[in-house]
Design a protein around this motif. Sequence first.
Motif, PDB file in Angstrom:
ATOM      1  N   UNK A  71       1.169  11.968   1.737  1.00 22.79           N
ATOM      2  CA  UNK A  71       0.571  11.919   3.072  1.00 22.79           C
ATOM      3  C   UNK A  71      -0.659  12.827   3.170  1.00 22.79           C
ATOM      4  N   UNK A  72      -1.734  12.255   3.658  1.00 22.87           N
ATOM      5  CA  UNK A  72      -3.001  12.952   3.881  1.00 22.87           C
ATOM      6  C   UNK A  72      -3.637  13.497   2.600  1.00 22.87           C
ATOM      7  N   UNK A  73      -3.125  13.110   1.432  1.00 26.18           N
ATOM      8  CA  UNK A  73      -3.719  13.528   0.159  1.00 26.18           C
ATOM      9  C   UNK A  73      -4.312  12.330  -0.565  1.00 26.18           C
ATOM     10  N   UNK A  74      -3.534  11.276  -0.672  1.00 22.33           N
ATOM     11  CA  UNK A  74      -3.945  10.080  -1.395  1.00 22.33           C
ATOM     12  C   UNK A  74      -3.553   8.856  -0.579  1.00 22.33           C
ATOM     13  N   UNK A  75      -4.228   7.770  -0.809  1.00 19.26           N
ATOM     14  CA  UNK A  75      -3.995   6.551  -0.033  1.00 19.26           C
ATOM     15  C   UNK A  75      -2.843   5.727  -0.587  1.00 19.26           C
ATOM     16  N   UNK A  76      -2.188   5.026   0.326  1.00 16.21           N
ATOM     17  CA  UNK A  76      -1.112   4.108  -0.016  1.00 16.21           C
ATOM     18  C   UNK A  76      -1.391   2.790   0.699  1.00 16.21           C
ATOM     19  N   UNK A  77      -1.265   1.696  -0.012  1.00 14.51           N
ATOM     20  CA  UNK A  77      -1.349   0.365   0.578  1.00 14.51           C
ATOM     21  C   UNK A  77       0.013  -0.296   0.376  1.00 14.51           C
ATOM     22  N   UNK A  78       0.574  -0.789   1.446  1.00 11.14           N
ATOM     23  CA  UNK A  78       1.889  -1.425   1.407  1.00 11.14           C
ATOM     24  C   UNK A  78       1.712  -2.904   1.716  1.00 11.14           C
ATOM     25  N   UNK A  79       2.348  -3.746   0.930  1.00 12.76           N
ATOM     26  CA  UNK A  79       2.368  -5.179   1.212  1.00 12.76           C
ATOM     27  C   UNK A  79       3.800  -5.578   1.521  1.00 12.76           C
ATOM     28  N   UNK A  80       3.968  -6.253   2.651  1.00  7.54           N
ATOM     29  CA  UNK A  80       5.295  -6.692   3.056  1.00  7.54           C
ATOM     30  C   UNK A  80       5.162  -7.898   3.972  1.00  7.54           C
ATOM     31  N   UNK A  81       6.020  -8.864   3.796  1.00 12.61           N
ATOM     32  CA  UNK A  81       6.073  -9.995   4.717  1.00 12.61           C
ATOM     33  C   UNK A  81       7.040  -9.730   5.862  1.00 12.61           C
ATOM     34  N   UNK A  82       7.672  -8.572   5.836  1.00 12.17           N
ATOM     35  CA  UNK A  82       8.662  -8.202   6.848  1.00 12.17           C
ATOM     36  C   UNK A  82       8.011  -7.278   7.872  1.00 12.17           C
ATOM     37  N   UNK A  83       8.270  -7.523   9.147  1.00  7.92           N
ATOM     38  CA  UNK A  83       7.756  -6.632  10.188  1.00  7.92           C
ATOM     39  C   UNK A  83       8.500  -5.301  10.119  1.00  7.92           C
ATOM     40  N   UNK A  84       7.924  -4.272  10.732  1.00  4.23           N
ATOM     41  CA  UNK A  84       8.572  -2.965  10.720  1.00  4.23           C
ATOM     42  C   UNK A  84       9.980  -3.048  11.299  1.00  4.23           C
ATOM     43  N   UNK A  85      10.179  -3.875  12.300  1.00  6.37           N
ATOM     44  CA  UNK A  85      11.505  -4.038  12.897  1.00  6.37           C
ATOM     45  C   UNK A  85      12.537  -4.536  11.898  1.00  6.37           C
ATOM     46  N   UNK A  86      12.095  -5.316  10.919  1.00  7.23           N
ATOM     47  CA  UNK A  86      12.994  -5.837   9.897  1.00  7.23           C
ATOM     48  C   UNK A  86      13.287  -4.842   8.789  1.00  7.23           C
ATOM     49  N   UNK A  87      12.558  -3.740   8.761  1.00  6.30           N
ATOM     50  CA  UNK A  87      12.762  -2.754   7.706  1.00  6.30           C
ATOM     51  C   UNK A  87      14.090  -2.025   7.834  1.00  6.30           C
ATOM     52  N   UNK A  88      14.773  -2.196   8.950  1.00  7.86           N
ATOM     53  CA  UNK A  88      16.083  -1.558   9.092  1.00  7.86           C
ATOM     54  C   UNK A  88      17.099  -2.167   8.116  1.00  7.86           C
ATOM     55  N   UNK A  89      16.772  -3.334   7.560  1.00 11.20           N
ATOM     56  CA  UNK A  89      17.634  -3.910   6.524  1.00 11.20           C
ATOM     57  C   UNK A  89      17.404  -3.199   5.185  1.00 11.20           C
ATOM     58  N   UNK A  90      16.195  -2.721   4.967  1.00 10.40           N
ATOM     59  CA  UNK A  90      15.860  -2.003   3.740  1.00 10.40           C
ATOM     60  C   UNK A  90      16.301  -0.548   3.829  1.00 10.40           C
ATOM     61  N   UNK A  91      15.949   0.082   4.940  1.00 13.49           N
ATOM     62  CA  UNK A  91      16.297   1.488   5.182  1.00 13.49           C
ATOM     63  C   UNK A  91      17.391   1.491   6.243  1.00 13.49           C
TER      64      UNK A  91
END
Length: 134
Positions: A71-91
């Motif tokens: 965080x705030x040091x290097x960039x991250x690009x995330x690709x996902x077809x799932x909305x943030x609301x659906x991430x509760x299945x992952x996390x």
Amino acid sequence: GTEAAMKGYRVRYTLATKLVNELVEAADEKQLNKTIARYGRVDLLCIDELGYMELDRHGAELLFQFLTEREEKNSVAIASNESFGGWTKTFTDPRLCAAIVDRLTFNGTIIETGTDSYRLASTRARVETPAKAG
């Protein structure tokens, strides 16, 4: 990622599950700090397919730690077809899921590319374009 690499930035691409597996193995071998530092030398980390597979608590916590370090040091690009609301299945821990989304979206840019699959569109275009006879 390709454009950043062409401009001289250090870029690395990985699948989310592969990254989490690598973090778990590194933690088991007491090499987590070394692994995180190695990724820290990359200007842009592209993580694909986040949100598809359920992560166990340990793996999810390691990913959170990893993202916090970047965080705030290097960039991250995330690709996902799932909305943030659906991430509760992952996390599966709602607090951890919210914290990860918070880390990824703080000072970030969200680019919605639509719901159509690039792979499916590419295949359809190839099938619909008749092969030229030689």
